[in-house]
Design an enzyme around this catalytic site. Structure first.
Site, PDB file in Angstrom:
ATOM      1  N   TYR A  75      35.367  41.927  34.506  1.00  0.00           N
ATOM      2  CA  TYR A  75      34.283  42.815  34.961  1.00  0.00           C
ATOM      3  C   TYR A  75      33.947  43.843  33.880  1.00  0.00           C
ATOM      4  O   TYR A  75      32.773  44.101  33.609  1.00  0.00           O
ATOM      5  CB  TYR A  75      34.670  43.512  36.269  1.00  0.00           C
ATOM      6  CG  TYR A  75      34.946  42.563  37.413  1.00  0.00           C
ATOM      7  CD1 TYR A  75      34.065  41.522  37.689  1.00  0.00           C
ATOM      8  CD2 TYR A  75      36.081  42.689  38.209  1.00  0.00           C
ATOM      9  CE1 TYR A  75      34.312  40.635  38.725  1.00  0.00           C
ATOM     10  CE2 TYR A  75      36.344  41.806  39.242  1.00  0.00           C
ATOM     11  CZ  TYR A  75      35.458  40.782  39.499  1.00  0.00           C
ATOM     12  OH  TYR A  75      35.708  39.909  40.519  1.00  0.00           O
TER      13      TYR A  75
HETATM   14  C1  LIG Z   1      39.584  36.293  37.818  1.00  0.00           C
HETATM   15  C2  LIG Z   1      39.177  34.841  37.646  1.00  0.00           C
HETATM   16  C3  LIG Z   1      37.989  34.541  38.546  1.00  0.00           C
HETATM   17  C4  LIG Z   1      38.752  34.628  36.188  1.00  0.00           C
HETATM   18  O1  LIG Z   1      38.251  33.296  36.056  1.00  0.00           O
HETATM   19  P1  LIG Z   1      38.234  32.528  34.647  1.00  0.00           P
HETATM   20  O2  LIG Z   1      37.358  31.352  34.825  1.00  0.00           O
HETATM   21  O3  LIG Z   1      39.604  32.314  34.144  1.00  0.00           O
HETATM   22  O4  LIG Z   1      37.496  33.641  33.737  1.00  0.00           O
HETATM   23  P2  LIG Z   1      37.103  33.489  32.191  1.00  0.00           P
HETATM   24  O5  LIG Z   1      37.556  32.171  31.663  1.00  0.00           O
HETATM   25  O6  LIG Z   1      35.663  33.823  32.070  1.00  0.00           O
HETATM   26  O7  LIG Z   1      37.938  34.662  31.516  1.00  0.00           O
HETATM   27  C5  LIG Z   1      39.336  34.758  31.726  1.00  0.00           C
HETATM   28  C6  LIG Z   1      40.082  34.831  30.392  1.00  0.00           C
HETATM   29  O8  LIG Z   1      39.984  33.595  29.677  1.00  0.00           O
HETATM   30  C7  LIG Z   1      39.524  33.874  28.348  1.00  0.00           C
HETATM   31  N1  LIG Z   1      38.755  32.706  27.907  1.00  0.00           N
HETATM   32  C8  LIG Z   1      37.494  32.373  28.275  1.00  0.00           C
HETATM   33  N2  LIG Z   1      37.122  31.215  27.681  1.00  0.00           N
HETATM   34  C9  LIG Z   1      38.178  30.813  26.941  1.00  0.00           C
HETATM   35  C10 LIG Z   1      38.410  29.688  26.109  1.00  0.00           C
HETATM   36  N3  LIG Z   1      37.474  28.744  25.924  1.00  0.00           N
HETATM   37  N4  LIG Z   1      39.634  29.589  25.518  1.00  0.00           N
HETATM   38  C11 LIG Z   1      40.571  30.526  25.705  1.00  0.00           C
HETATM   39  N5  LIG Z   1      40.412  31.608  26.499  1.00  0.00           N
HETATM   40  C12 LIG Z   1      39.228  31.745  27.091  1.00  0.00           C
HETATM   41  C13 LIG Z   1      38.723  35.141  28.484  1.00  0.00           C
HETATM   42  O9  LIG Z   1      38.594  35.820  27.259  1.00  0.00           O
HETATM   43  C14 LIG Z   1      39.570  35.905  29.452  1.00  0.00           C
HETATM   44  O10 LIG Z   1      40.685  36.459  28.773  1.00  0.00           O
HETATM   45  P3  LIG Z   1      41.479  37.784  29.278  1.00  0.00           P
HETATM   46  O11 LIG Z   1      41.925  37.537  30.683  1.00  0.00           O
HETATM   47  O12 LIG Z   1      42.609  37.888  28.337  1.00  0.00           O
HETATM   48  O13 LIG Z   1      40.532  38.925  29.221  1.00  0.00           O
HETATM   49  C15 LIG Z   1      40.365  33.877  37.957  1.00  0.00           C
HETATM   50  O14 LIG Z   1      41.488  34.297  37.205  1.00  0.00           O
HETATM   51  C16 LIG Z   1      40.739  33.796  39.426  1.00  0.00           C
HETATM   52  O15 LIG Z   1      40.120  33.060  40.196  1.00  0.00           O
HETATM   53  N6  LIG Z   1      41.784  34.545  39.822  1.00  0.00           N
HETATM   54  C17 LIG Z   1      42.282  34.509  41.192  1.00  0.00           C
HETATM   55  C18 LIG Z   1      41.309  35.097  42.171  1.00  0.00           C
HETATM   56  C19 LIG Z   1      40.902  36.514  41.795  1.00  0.00           C
HETATM   57  O16 LIG Z   1      41.721  37.344  41.454  1.00  0.00           O
HETATM   58  N7  LIG Z   1      39.575  36.777  41.882  1.00  0.00           N
HETATM   59  C20 LIG Z   1      38.997  38.065  41.589  1.00  0.00           C
HETATM   60  C21 LIG Z   1      38.991  38.887  42.823  1.00  0.00           C
HETATM   61  S1  LIG Z   1      38.323  40.515  42.506  1.00  0.00           S
END
Ligand SMILES: CC(C)(COP(=O)(O)OP(=O)(O)OC[C@H]1O[C@@H](n2cnc3c(N)ncnc32)[C@H](O)[C@@H]1OP(=O)(O)O)[C@@H](O)C(=O)NCCC(=O)NCCS
Length: 172
Positions: free
Chosen positions: A143
């Site tokens: 976020y």
């Molecule tokens: C929070 C959530 C939605 C994030 O989803 P996601 O698809 O992993 O998000 P992104 O891939 O856009 O980003 C996550 C991380 O991956 C990294 N990333 C993105 N693309 C990448 C890639 N190609 N290679 C390596 N890392 C990558 C991002 O930089 C980010 O890193 P950080 O956590 O160190 O900041 C997921 O972790 C989730 O569903 N969690 C459980 C439910 C939850 O908590 N939901 C939020 C409620 S408020």
């Protein structure tokens, strides 16, 4: 590709959203309540929009929100927690982001970021609100990268309040 769904279309895929919700948030969450009570209630609210992403068929991520108003459960809890000044500025008529979830096997590929970007695209609301972990985990980091600011560090139930203010549109 990300699909943008209205309320009826979101309810139509509830049988896919439920297992994804459980896989993302954990088996201790009440998935039946989410699909049979919470989602239908929220899907009827103003400006409801759900974004969903598939990989080779199966649903692997979704996010949704709607216009939040005073008198609804979550905004009222927020008002009680943050006090009158912050509430007057932020709560009521905001876009409320309720859920964001990506399947654990599809995380860290940019899908969460893409879902949030699509969910917020072209919204008319000046301000948006969401609650997320007080700990500095993947969700709050995501976020903040998208411009959300921490408004209140702990609402009292392990949730921090984040806001996004798009500002007043410029007039020429
Ligand atoms: C929070 C959530 C939605 C994030 O989803 P996601 O698809 O992993 O998000 P992104 O891939 O856009 O980003 C996550 C991380 O991956 C990294 N990333 C993105 N693309 C990448 C890639 N190609 N290679 C390596 N890392 C990558 C991002 O930089 C980010 O890193 P950080 O956590 O160190 O900041 C997921 O972790 C989730 O569903 N969690 C459980 C439910 C939850 O908590 N939901 C939020 C409620 S408020």
């Amino acid at each position: 590709m990300i699909d943008v769904l209205d309320g009826p279309a979101a309810i139509a895929i509830a049988d896919e959203l439920g297992p994804l919700y459980a896989a993302s948030f954990g088996p201790e969450e009440d998935t039946d309540r989410f699909t049979t009570e919470t989602l239908p209630k929220h899907a009827a609210r103003a400006d409801f929009r759900l974004v969903a992403v598939r990989q080779d068929g199966p649903l692997v991520g979704f996010a949704y929100g709607y216009t939040g108003e005073r008198g609804q459960w979550w905004p009222e809890r927020v008002v009680e927690a943050v006090g009158a000044e912050l509430a007057a500025e932020w709560v009521g008529g905001h876009f409320e982001v309720v859920e964001l979830a990506v399947h654990p096997e599809a995380q860290r590929q940019g899908l969460g970021t893409a879902l949030m970007t699509e969910l917020m695209r072209d919204l008319p609301h000046r301000r948006a609100l969401l609650g997320t972990d007080v700990d500095d985990g993947p969700a709050p980091r995501l976020y903040r990268r998208l411009g959300w600011q921490l408004l209140y560090p702990d609402l009292g139930w392990g949730s921090a309040l984040y806001g996004l203010d798009k500002g007043v549109p410029e007039t020429s």
